[in-house]
Design a protein around this motif. Sequence first.
Motif, PDB file in Angstrom:
ATOM      1  N   LEU A  19       0.267   8.186   6.782  1.00 21.17           N
ATOM      2  CA  LEU A  19      -0.578   9.412   6.778  1.00 21.17           C
ATOM      3  C   LEU A  19      -0.308  10.322   5.691  1.00 21.17           C
ATOM      4  CD1 LEU A  19      -1.279   9.384  10.702  1.00 21.17           C
ATOM      5  CD2 LEU A  19      -2.794   8.651   8.898  1.00 21.17           C
ATOM      6  N   GLU A  20       0.964  10.568   5.621  1.00 17.33           N
ATOM      7  CA  GLU A  20       1.593  11.809   4.871  1.00 17.33           C
ATOM      8  C   GLU A  20       1.216  11.476   3.473  1.00 17.33           C
ATOM      9  OE1 GLU A  20       5.031  13.876   7.783  1.00 17.33           O
ATOM     10  OE2 GLU A  20       5.570  12.512   6.077  1.00 17.33           O
ATOM     11  N   ALA A  21       1.440  10.108   3.076  1.00 16.03           N
ATOM     12  CA  ALA A  21       1.223   9.629   1.689  1.00 16.03           C
ATOM     13  C   ALA A  21      -0.285   9.303   1.464  1.00 16.03           C
ATOM     14  CB  ALA A  21       2.180   8.292   1.555  1.00 16.03           C
ATOM     15  N   GLU A  22      -1.148   9.275   2.542  1.00 18.29           N
ATOM     16  CA  GLU A  22      -2.546   9.184   2.238  1.00 18.29           C
ATOM     17  C   GLU A  22      -2.656   7.589   1.897  1.00 18.29           C
ATOM     18  OE1 GLU A  22      -4.494  11.774  -0.256  1.00 18.29           O
ATOM     19  OE2 GLU A  22      -3.710  13.595   0.762  1.00 18.29           O
ATOM     20  N   ARG A  23      -1.993   6.569   2.887  1.00 20.23           N
ATOM     21  CA  ARG A  23      -2.016   5.361   2.685  1.00 20.23           C
ATOM     22  C   ARG A  23      -3.570   4.650   3.099  1.00 20.23           C
ATOM     23  NH1 ARG A  23       2.820   2.037   2.798  1.00 20.23           N
ATOM     24  NH2 ARG A  23       1.319   0.294   2.948  1.00 20.23           N
ATOM     25  N   ASP A  24      -3.813   3.597   2.507  1.00 20.60           N
ATOM     26  CA  ASP A  24      -5.080   2.887   3.078  1.00 20.60           C
ATOM     27  C   ASP A  24      -5.175   2.792   4.534  1.00 20.60           C
ATOM     28  OD1 ASP A  24      -7.406   0.898   1.967  1.00 20.60           O
ATOM     29  OD2 ASP A  24      -6.389  -0.100   3.840  1.00 20.60           O
TER      30      ASP A  24
END
Length: 91
Positions: free
Chosen positions: A35-40
């Motif tokens: 979530l922090e890395a804004e993943r798919d």
Amino acid sequence: MSDRAPLRIDEQERAEVITRLRRAEGQIAGVIRMLEAERDCRDVVTQLAAASRALDRAGFAVVAGGLRHCLEDPAGGGDPAELERLFLSLA
């Protein structure tokens, strides 16, 4: 002092539950990083589902161990109705 019975599952079952919970812990940490890395979105949901399954299986193992103990030693103070309520709370 509590009037509740201690968790009674054998050592192997306890180790398996702890393993499942540690796996879920790692999966949840992974979800946070994702979530922090804004993943798919699909990847995040897949990891959440895996963590949820690991938690469910740990819960079912604990309840099954308690039920088994209750059936093996009915005089041991286990309450089948309470175990059923606990089991249903996992559903």
